[in-house]
Motif scaffolding. Structure first.
Motif, short mmCIF file in Angstrom:
data_model
loop_
_atom_site.label_atom_id
_atom_site.label_comp_id
_atom_site.label_asym_id
_atom_site.label_seq_id
_atom_site.Cartn_x
_atom_site.Cartn_y
_atom_site.Cartn_z
N ILE A 76 0.82 -1.28 0.13
CA ILE A 76 0.05 0.01 0.05
C ILE A 76 0.97 1.27 0.01
O ILE A 76 0.63 2.28 -0.80
CB ILE A 76 -0.79 0.03 1.16
CG1 ILE A 76 -2.12 -1.02 0.87
CG2 ILE A 76 -1.52 1.35 1.35
CD1 ILE A 76 -2.95 -1.18 2.23
N TYR A 77 1.77 1.40 0.73
CA TYR A 77 2.70 2.36 0.77
C TYR A 77 3.73 2.66 -0.36
O TYR A 77 3.92 3.43 -0.71
CB TYR A 77 3.70 2.46 2.22
CG TYR A 77 2.88 3.05 3.32
CD1 TYR A 77 3.23 4.41 3.66
CD2 TYR A 77 2.22 2.33 4.27
CE1 TYR A 77 2.59 5.12 4.65
CE2 TYR A 77 1.48 3.02 5.21
CZ TYR A 77 1.82 4.26 5.60
OH TYR A 77 1.20 4.89 6.58
N GLY A 78 3.94 1.27 -1.04
CA GLY A 78 4.57 1.32 -2.02
C GLY A 78 4.07 1.88 -3.34
O GLY A 78 4.59 2.52 -3.99
N ALA A 79 2.63 1.90 -3.29
CA ALA A 79 1.75 2.65 -4.35
C ALA A 79 1.79 4.07 -4.16
O ALA A 79 1.93 4.74 -5.15
CB ALA A 79 0.39 2.23 -4.31
N ARG A 80 2.07 4.66 -3.14
CA ARG A 80 2.21 5.81 -2.67
C ARG A 80 3.52 6.44 -3.49
O ARG A 80 3.44 7.52 -3.97
CB ARG A 80 2.08 6.40 -1.14
CG ARG A 80 2.68 7.64 -0.86
CD ARG A 80 2.46 8.03 0.69
NE ARG A 80 1.03 8.54 1.20
CZ ARG A 80 0.68 8.78 2.24
NH1 ARG A 80 1.73 9.13 3.17
NH2 ARG A 80 -0.26 9.20 2.33
N VAL A 81 4.42 5.66 -3.04
CA VAL A 81 5.80 6.13 -3.45
C VAL A 81 5.92 6.05 -5.20
O VAL A 81 6.34 6.92 -5.69
CB VAL A 81 6.88 5.07 -3.11
CG1 VAL A 81 8.21 5.47 -3.79
CG2 VAL A 81 7.04 5.15 -1.49
N SER A 82 5.39 4.88 -5.72
CA SER A 82 5.53 4.95 -7.08
C SER A 82 4.43 5.87 -7.78
O SER A 82 4.92 6.49 -8.85
CB SER A 82 4.81 3.56 -7.61
OG SER A 82 5.64 2.42 -6.91
N LEU A 83 3.16 6.25 -7.43
CA LEU A 83 2.52 7.12 -7.86
C LEU A 83 2.99 8.52 -7.97
O LEU A 83 2.89 9.39 -8.70
CB LEU A 83 1.21 7.15 -7.44
CG LEU A 83 0.33 5.74 -7.78
CD1 LEU A 83 -0.97 5.86 -7.13
CD2 LEU A 83 0.16 5.81 -9.27
N LEU A 84 3.80 8.78 -6.54
CA LEU A 84 4.25 10.15 -6.61
C LEU A 84 5.50 10.42 -7.36
O LEU A 84 5.46 11.27 -8.13
CB LEU A 84 4.82 10.17 -4.84
CG LEU A 84 5.78 11.38 -4.58
CD1 LEU A 84 5.03 12.94 -4.66
CD2 LEU A 84 6.38 11.17 -3.32
N VAL A 137 2.29 -7.94 -8.67
CA VAL A 137 0.76 -7.88 -9.31
C VAL A 137 0.33 -6.36 -8.98
O VAL A 137 -0.23 -6.00 -10.11
CB VAL A 137 -0.09 -8.59 -8.25
CG1 VAL A 137 -1.58 -8.55 -8.50
CG2 VAL A 137 0.06 -10.20 -8.59
N ALA A 138 0.61 -5.72 -7.81
CA ALA A 138 0.41 -4.30 -7.88
C ALA A 138 0.98 -3.55 -8.97
O ALA A 138 0.40 -2.53 -9.52
CB ALA A 138 0.87 -3.78 -6.51
N MET A 139 2.42 -3.75 -9.28
CA MET A 139 2.93 -3.04 -10.31
C MET A 139 2.27 -3.02 -11.78
O MET A 139 2.22 -2.38 -12.50
CB MET A 139 4.36 -3.20 -10.37
CG MET A 139 5.02 -2.29 -11.40
SD MET A 139 6.93 -2.42 -10.92
CE MET A 139 7.05 -4.14 -11.09
N THR A 140 1.86 -4.46 -11.93
CA THR A 140 1.51 -4.83 -13.33
C THR A 140 0.07 -4.25 -13.29
O THR A 140 -0.17 -3.70 -14.70
CB THR A 140 1.15 -6.46 -13.34
OG1 THR A 140 2.44 -7.05 -13.29
CG2 THR A 140 0.72 -6.84 -14.68
N ILE A 141 -0.63 -4.27 -12.48
CA ILE A 141 -2.22 -3.69 -12.42
C ILE A 141 -2.02 -2.09 -12.77
O ILE A 141 -2.65 -1.64 -13.82
CB ILE A 141 -2.93 -3.85 -11.21
CG1 ILE A 141 -3.26 -5.34 -11.02
CG2 ILE A 141 -4.31 -2.86 -11.38
CD1 ILE A 141 -4.06 -5.86 -9.87
N THR A 142 -1.13 -1.39 -12.01
CA THR A 142 -1.02 -0.01 -12.33
C THR A 142 -0.51 0.51 -13.61
O THR A 142 -1.01 1.10 -14.29
CB THR A 142 -0.07 0.40 -11.23
OG1 THR A 142 -0.55 0.18 -10.05
CG2 THR A 142 0.20 2.09 -11.27
N ILE A 143 0.61 -0.30 -14.24
CA ILE A 143 1.22 -0.05 -15.36
C ILE A 143 0.09 -0.53 -16.66
O ILE A 143 -0.01 0.57 -17.59
CB ILE A 143 2.42 -0.61 -15.67
CG1 ILE A 143 3.64 -0.14 -14.74
CG2 ILE A 143 3.04 -0.65 -17.00
CD1 ILE A 143 4.84 -0.83 -14.72
N LEU A 144 -0.47 -1.50 -16.32
CA LEU A 144 -1.32 -1.96 -17.64
C LEU A 144 -2.68 -1.04 -17.44
O LEU A 144 -3.06 -0.59 -18.70
CB LEU A 144 -1.85 -3.25 -17.13
CG LEU A 144 -3.03 -3.83 -18.21
CD1 LEU A 144 -2.07 -4.06 -19.42
CD2 LEU A 144 -3.16 -5.43 -17.70
#
Length: 277
Positions: free
Chosen positions: A71-79, A250-257
Motif C-alpha cells: 500500500i505504501y509502495g503505491a504511494r511512492v510509485s505514484l508520487l 501484481v500491484a505494479m502490473t495492474i498499475t502499469i497496465l
C-alpha cells in the motif's frame, strides 16, 4: 467537451481503467488509514509467514507486513511517476513550443540536444543521472523527468508545426498579439490532447523506471517501501516466501497496465478518425 464526455463514458476501457487508477490514487492518499501496520514495523516472531488474519498477505524476511508495504509502495510509485511526468511535461512543452514556433537555428539546436538524450537507452540515462545526483526520492524524480523530456518536446513540436500557420494563429499575429500570448493562449490549448495521451503513457514508464532503479538500489532507499525495492529483496526468498515477490509484481502490473490502456483509450477517443463511429 460534452462530446468528449459522451465518448469517454461510451468507452468501457477508459471507464474501467479510470476507476482502477482512481482507486490506486485513493489507496496511496489514504495509505496511513488503510494500512494495518506501519510499513517499517518489524515483528520478530512472524518472519516470512503466509497469509493470516493479522497479516493478510504475509510478512517479509524481517517480519514486516507485506500488505502495508504494498500500500505504501503505491504511494511512492505514484508520487514518483506523476511528479516525474510533471517535470517532463513542463520542460518538454516549453522546449517544444519554442522549437516548433521559431524554427530555424533555435529549432535545430533544441532538437539536436533532444537527439543526444534520445541516443541513450532510458534506463541507462536514468542510471547515469541518479549515479551523479545520488539516490533518493527527489533525485529519482528529476532523473526520470529529464529522461522523458525529449518525448514531450517532440510531441509538442510536431503539434505546433501542424497548427502554427493556421488562420487563427495568423489572425493573432495580425492584431499584434505578443509572442507569449500566441504561444500560450492560441497554440498551447491545441496541443493539450496529445500531451494528455502521452502523459498517461509516460506515467507507466516512469513507474517502471523507478522500480528498476529501486531494484538496483539507486532509487527509493530502504527502509522506505518501494515495489522495485520489495522485488529486489524478495528474489532471495522466492522459494521460501513466494508472496514477497508476487504481491508487489501484481500491484505494479495492474498499475502499469491501467495507465497504458487508459492512454490508448483516450487516444482513440480524441482521434478524429473515430468521431463519426
Amino acid at each position: 467537451m460534452s462530446t468528449f464526455r459522451k465518448r469517454f463514458w461510451a468507452n468501457k476501457t477508459a471507464v474501467v481503467c479510470s476507476i482502477l487508477l482512481l482507486m490506486l490514487c485513493l489507496v496511496a492518499i489514504f495509505a496511513p488509514i488503510l494500512a494495518p501496520h506501519d510499513p517499517t514495523e518489524i515483528f520478530q516472531n512472524n518472519r516470512m509467514e503466509g497469509s493470516s488474519s493479522e497479516f493478510l498477505l504475509g510478512t517479509d524476511q524481517f517480519g514486516r507486513d507485506l500488505l502495508s508495504r504494498v500500500i505504501y509502495g503505491a504511494r511512492v510509485s505514484l508520487l514518483v511517476g506523476i511528479s516525474a511526468v510533471m517535470v517532463s511535461v513542463f520542460f518538454g512543452t516549453l522546449f517544444g513550443l519554442i522549437a516548433g514556433y521559431f524554427g530555424r537555428w533555435i529549432d535545430g539546436f533544441i532538437m539536436r540536444v533532444m537527439d543526444v538524450l534520445f541516443a541513450f537507452p532510458e534506463i541507462l540515462l536514468a542510471l547515469a543521472i541518479v549515479a551523479a545526483l545520488g539516490p533518493g526520492t527527489f533525485n529519482t524524480i528529476m532523473a526520470i523527468g529529464i529522461v522523458n523530456i525529449p518525448i514531450f518536446t517532440r510531441t509538442v513540436r510536431g503539434a505546433v508545426l501542424s497548427i502554427k500557420n493556421l488562420e487563427f494563429v495568423e489572425s493573432a499575429r495580425a492584431i499584434g498579439a505578443s509572442t507569449p500570448r500566441i504561444l500560450f493562449k492560441e497554440i498551447f490549448p491545441n496541443v493539450t490532447a496529445p500531451l494528455l495521451v502521452q502523459s498517461s503513457l509516460a506515467i507507466s514508464g516512469a513507474i517502471l523506471t523507478e522500480s528498476a532503479l529501486s531494484f538496483l538500489g539507486l532509487g527509493i532507499q530502504p527502509p522506505d517501501p518501494s515495489w522495485g525495492g520489495m522485488i529486489s529483496e524478495a528474489r532471495r526468498y522466492m522459494e521460501l516466501a513466494p508472496g514477497m515477490i508476487i504481491w508487489p509484481c501484481v500491484a505494479m502490473t495492474i498499475t502499469i497496465l491501467s495507465c497504458n490502456m487508459f492512454g490508448d483509450a483516450v487516444r482513440d477517443i480524441l482521434d478524429p478518425r473515430h468521431r463519426g463511429k
